[in-house]
Design an enzyme around this catalytic site. Structure first.
Site, PDB file in Angstrom:
ATOM      1  N   GLN A 101       0.850  -1.185   0.000  1.00 21.79           N
ATOM      2  CA  GLN A 101       0.000   0.000   0.000  1.00 21.79           C
ATOM      3  C   GLN A 101       0.889   1.240   0.000  1.00 21.79           C
ATOM      4  O   GLN A 101       1.789   1.367   0.828  1.00 21.79           O
ATOM      5  CB  GLN A 101      -0.906   0.015   1.231  1.00 21.79           C
ATOM      6  CG  GLN A 101      -1.931   1.136   1.203  1.00 21.79           C
ATOM      7  CD  GLN A 101      -2.679   1.266   2.520  1.00 21.79           C
ATOM      8  OE1 GLN A 101      -2.109   1.684   3.515  1.00 21.79           O
ATOM      9  NE2 GLN A 101      -3.954   0.909   2.513  1.00 21.79           N
ATOM     10  N   TYR A 171      -5.705  10.612   5.088  1.00 17.87           N
ATOM     11  CA  TYR A 171      -4.433  10.922   4.432  1.00 17.87           C
ATOM     12  C   TYR A 171      -4.695  11.713   3.139  1.00 17.87           C
ATOM     13  O   TYR A 171      -5.838  12.015   2.803  1.00 17.87           O
ATOM     14  CB  TYR A 171      -3.642   9.643   4.192  1.00 17.87           C
ATOM     15  CG  TYR A 171      -3.177   8.991   5.484  1.00 17.87           C
ATOM     16  CD1 TYR A 171      -2.317   9.668   6.346  1.00 17.87           C
ATOM     17  CD2 TYR A 171      -3.619   7.719   5.851  1.00 17.87           C
ATOM     18  CE1 TYR A 171      -1.897   9.090   7.540  1.00 17.87           C
ATOM     19  CE2 TYR A 171      -3.207   7.131   7.053  1.00 17.87           C
ATOM     20  CZ  TYR A 171      -2.346   7.828   7.886  1.00 17.87           C
ATOM     21  OH  TYR A 171      -1.940   7.267   9.083  1.00 17.87           O
ATOM     22  N   ARG A 219      -7.759   1.755  -1.789  1.00 15.73           N
ATOM     23  CA  ARG A 219      -8.475   1.774  -0.509  1.00 15.73           C
ATOM     24  C   ARG A 219      -9.178   3.115  -0.379  1.00 15.73           C
ATOM     25  O   ARG A 219      -8.549   4.173  -0.400  1.00 15.73           O
ATOM     26  CB  ARG A 219      -7.543   1.552   0.675  1.00 15.73           C
ATOM     27  CG  ARG A 219      -8.335   1.400   1.982  1.00 15.73           C
ATOM     28  CD  ARG A 219      -7.548   0.791   3.113  1.00 15.73           C
ATOM     29  NE  ARG A 219      -8.335  -0.248   3.758  1.00 15.73           N
ATOM     30  CZ  ARG A 219      -8.122  -0.673   4.998  1.00 15.73           C
ATOM     31  NH1 ARG A 219      -7.118  -0.195   5.708  1.00 15.73           N
ATOM     32  NH2 ARG A 219      -8.878  -1.615   5.513  1.00 15.73           N
ATOM     33  N   GLY A 312      -8.444  -7.841  10.389  1.00 14.26           N
ATOM     34  CA  GLY A 312      -7.234  -7.177  10.850  1.00 14.26           C
ATOM     35  C   GLY A 312      -6.882  -7.464  12.293  1.00 14.26           C
ATOM     36  O   GLY A 312      -5.977  -8.240  12.598  1.00 14.26           O
ATOM     37  N   ARG A 313      -7.619  -6.850  13.205  1.00 12.44           N
ATOM     38  CA  ARG A 313      -7.246  -6.938  14.619  1.00 12.44           C
ATOM     39  C   ARG A 313      -7.269  -8.353  15.152  1.00 12.44           C
ATOM     40  O   ARG A 313      -6.444  -8.729  15.998  1.00 12.44           O
ATOM     41  CB  ARG A 313      -8.143  -6.011  15.453  1.00 12.44           C
ATOM     42  CG  ARG A 313      -7.822  -4.542  15.229  1.00 12.44           C
ATOM     43  CD  ARG A 313      -8.675  -3.620  16.085  1.00 12.44           C
ATOM     44  NE  ARG A 313     -10.085  -3.634  15.713  1.00 12.44           N
ATOM     45  CZ  ARG A 313     -10.589  -2.957  14.692  1.00 12.44           C
ATOM     46  NH1 ARG A 313      -9.796  -2.238  13.923  1.00 12.44           N
ATOM     47  NH2 ARG A 313     -11.875  -2.993  14.420  1.00 12.44           N
TER      48      ARG A 313
END
Length: 330
Positions: A101, A171, A219, A312-313
């Site tokens: 990424q 971002y 994304r 993910g987590r």
């Protein structure tokens, strides 16, 4: 029939199942952004056994100006490529495919980290951090687009299977996408068509760098979940434009709300976004958001709320999660 263990093909990328590991920052790189032994060990552990079909590496900065934090991975210079080859090789040997990424932090950057002036779409306070960036000129935008292009070239040279453009979590590209941070009055602002102009230019540049057969993911922070912010309707229009521009897979997350949705407690809380976007595109859509049980992943796929599930987590906490999930469905 198990949905999670069913293969899927996205143009030039074939995946053996629907389980992916989304990007999660580790802050384990060397000081100069090169791959460290800790990074190699971390991704070796997470990919062991090849139960995860696709691993998306944490966001990597495309230029010093766009660096988000200390010990973030770099894709900004040619001298990082050799160590990145080792990282791609580790993941491939374990049986998974690997994506890098690439990202520019924009006004989420800090001068004390980058040594550079903080920049953004408009000279207004960052909605999450409060700092006021220098407004990018058209020449600056052209330079950043070229930085994305060069970064994508390095990703391919390092042996990864695809590249992902980051436009989420507040971002730079997400800052252009969101009306909270983009107040420009030129062709890069205004309605959604203006706010995604930079995205389309970046996609075009990245495609030129990697060639027609190399997969590109994007994304997207598909909703800010904040008053005056981006909405799912914005994202539906953007998603169609991104598909037409050559994006192979859309990876859906939150915008300025980050990777969490305010007030959400159910697993797969971004599913209203992915379902809406999936209805208007023909490319695969990735859903993430608090999913920690295999049967929930199955249900979300069965209900056609997404094509791929990002966990993910749960995988971060338990490196055997993917093995247990896949084997429970066989």
């Amino acid at each position: 029939m198990s949905y999670l263990i069913t293969p899927i093909k996205a143009k030039h990328l074939t995946l053996k199942n629907r389980l992916i590991m989304p990007p999660m920052a580790t802050s384990k790189s060397e000081i100069d952004g090169k791959v460290s032994k800790d990074i190699l060990d971390y991704y070796d552990e997470k990919s062991r056994g090849g139960y995860i079909s696709l691993i998306i590496i944490e966001h990597s900065f495309i230029s010093e100006e766009g660096k988000a934090s200390n010990q973030q991975l770099s894709i900004a210079k040619d001298n990082v490529v050799e160590k990145l080859k080792e990282l791609a090789d580790v993941i491939h040997r374990n049986g998974s495919k690997a994506v890098m990424q690439i990202n520019h932090a924009g006004s989420a950057a800090k001068t004390e980290v980058t040594g550079k002036e903080v920049v953004g779409p408009s000279a207004i306070p960052n909605p999450r951090m409060g700092n006021i960036p220098k407004e990018l000129t058209k020449k600056d935008i052209e330079s950043i687009t070229n930085d994305f292009k060069e970064a994508a070239r390095r990703v391919r040279e390092a042996g990864f299977d695809a590249v992902e453009i980051h436009s989420a979590h507040g971002y730079l590209l997400n800052q252009f996408f969101s009306p909270l941070s983009n107040k420009r009055t030129d062709e890069y602002g205004g309605d959604i068509k203006g706010r995604i102009k930079i995205h389309l230019e970046v996609i075009k540049a990245v495609r030129e760098a990697v060639g027609e057969n190399f997969p590109i993911l994007l994304r997207l922070g598909a909703s800010d979940f904040m008053e005056g912010g981006s909405t799912v309707d914005d994202s539906k229009l953007a998603a169609q434009k991104f598909e037409n521009a050559g994006i192979d897979i859309l990876d859906i997350s939150g915008g300025f709300c980050g990777y969490m949705m305010p007030g959400a407690c159910e697993q797969g809380y971004f599913s209203p976004l992915t379902k809406a976007i999936k209805e208007v595109v023909s490319i695969p859509v990735i859903l993430t958001g608090g999913i920690n049980e295999a049967y929930v992943a199955e249900k979300l796929l069965e209900e056609e709320k997404a094509d791929l599930i990002g966990v993910g987590r749960a995988i971060y906490k338990d490196s055997d999660w993917a093995k247990k999930a896949i084997e429970s469905l066989k």
